[in-house]
Design a protein around this motif. Structure first.
Motif, PDB file in Angstrom:
ATOM      1  N   SER A   1       0.836  -1.203   0.000  1.00 15.75           N
ATOM      2  CA  SER A   1       0.000   0.000   0.000  1.00 15.75           C
ATOM      3  C   SER A   1       0.868   1.249   0.000  1.00 15.75           C
ATOM      4  N   GLY A   2       1.967   1.199   0.776  1.00 16.07           N
ATOM      5  CA  GLY A   2       2.876   2.336   0.830  1.00 16.07           C
ATOM      6  C   GLY A   2       3.525   2.618  -0.512  1.00 16.07           C
TER       7      GLY A   2
ATOM      8  N   SER B   1       3.164   5.874  -2.748  1.00 13.92           N
ATOM      9  CA  SER B   1       4.348   6.568  -3.267  1.00 13.92           C
ATOM     10  C   SER B   1       4.207   6.867  -4.753  1.00 13.92           C
ATOM     11  N   ALA B   2       3.693   5.886  -5.503  1.00 12.34           N
ATOM     12  CA  ALA B   2       3.490   6.086  -6.939  1.00 12.34           C
ATOM     13  C   ALA B   2       2.473   7.194  -7.189  1.00 12.34           C
TER      14      ALA B   2
ATOM     15  N   TYR C   1      -5.432  -1.299  -4.033  1.00  9.12           N
ATOM     16  CA  TYR C   1      -4.221  -0.541  -4.323  1.00  9.12           C
ATOM     17  C   TYR C   1      -4.503   0.603  -5.291  1.00  9.12           C
ATOM     18  N   GLY C   2      -5.485   0.404  -6.176  1.00 11.67           N
ATOM     19  CA  GLY C   2      -5.867   1.489  -7.072  1.00 11.67           C
ATOM     20  C   GLY C   2      -6.390   2.690  -6.304  1.00 11.67           C
ATOM     21  N   ALA C   3      -7.173   2.414  -5.255  1.00 12.24           N
ATOM     22  CA  ALA C   3      -7.709   3.500  -4.425  1.00 12.24           C
ATOM     23  C   ALA C   3      -6.592   4.209  -3.672  1.00 12.24           C
TER      24      ALA C   3
ATOM     25  N   ALA D   1      -3.850  -6.647   5.139  1.00  9.37           N
ATOM     26  CA  ALA D   1      -3.778  -5.448   4.304  1.00  9.37           C
ATOM     27  C   ALA D   1      -3.612  -5.805   2.841  1.00  9.37           C
ATOM     28  N   ASP D   2      -2.694  -6.713   2.540  1.00 11.56           N
ATOM     29  CA  ASP D   2      -2.399  -7.052   1.163  1.00 11.56           C
ATOM     30  C   ASP D   2      -3.568  -7.761   0.476  1.00 11.56           C
TER      31      ASP D   2
END
Length: 205
Positions: A38-39, A43-44, A108-110, A102-103
């Motif tokens: 997620s981090g 970052s991206a 991840y898009g959100a 979490a994973d």
């Protein structure tokens, strides 16, 4: 662009990115709460926001917003409002962290979109790039736009690398503290406080 100029710019960019700031703190809290992946996606998103701001500098939109009190105020209130909304969500985090949770469940898009919006809706970031990037470019040069684009890309790339490093380090720490009672609640409060501070800083700027 001369290699010396690019080296000076990269050095300054790395030092600015490493300096403790709201982005670093929120990224750290988010990575601890939701995991390293997620981090990295956050970052991206933050790095993509840098590319967006660079484009605005090239097009002259940043200067236009700076010269228009109404446009600047509008962007400021929208950005602060969005961050306060994220803070409200973070304050309401509940439950305990579990290995793999979490994973497996995070979008991840959100998370990526959150990073983009956090960056592009922050007028302080926009004004920073308006003031910072041209310092390393000759305004009279025929390659002015290209050089600004190059510097923006360099800044975004090094920011993504450093932010991702922070996320991965936080992710490693997270594996040692998973299952701690009320940890998710505590990290949610930390995220909320950081986001609230960023929002207030925007409103008071």
């Amino acid at each position: 662009m001369e290699i010396n100029t690019l080296s000076y710019f990269l050095t300054a960019s790395v030092l600015l990115t490493l300096a403790p700031g709201p982005d670093n703190l929120y990224l750290l809290a988010k990575s601890l709460a939701s995991g390293a992946k997620s981090g990295v996606f956050l970052s991206a998103g933050l790095a993509s926001g840098i590319v967006f701001h660079t484009g605005l500098v090239i097009l002259g939109v940043a200067a236009l917003i700076q010269s228009s009190p109404l446009a600047f105020a509008g962007l400021k209130f929208v950005g602060a409002g969005y961050l306060l909304y994220l803070a409200w969500k973070a304050f309401h985090e509940t439950g305990e962290l579990q290995m793999g949770q979490a994973d497996e469940t995070s979008s991840y898009g959100a998370v990526y979109r959150r990073g983009v919006l956090m960056n592009i809706l922050n007028p302080k970031v926009l004004l920073f790039f308006l003031a910072f990037l041209p310092q390393f470019v000759d305004a009279a040069s025929a390659d002015f736009a290209w050089n600004i684009a190059l510097l923006g890309a360099v800044f975004a790339l090094q920011a993504f690398v450093i932010f991702s490093g922070i996320a991965l380090c936080a992710g490693r720490v997270r594996t040692f503290i998973l299952g701690t009672r009320n940890l998710n609640r505590i990290l949610g409060i930390v995220q909320g406080l950081v986001l609230t501070i960023i929002a207030l800083a925007i409103l008071l700027s």
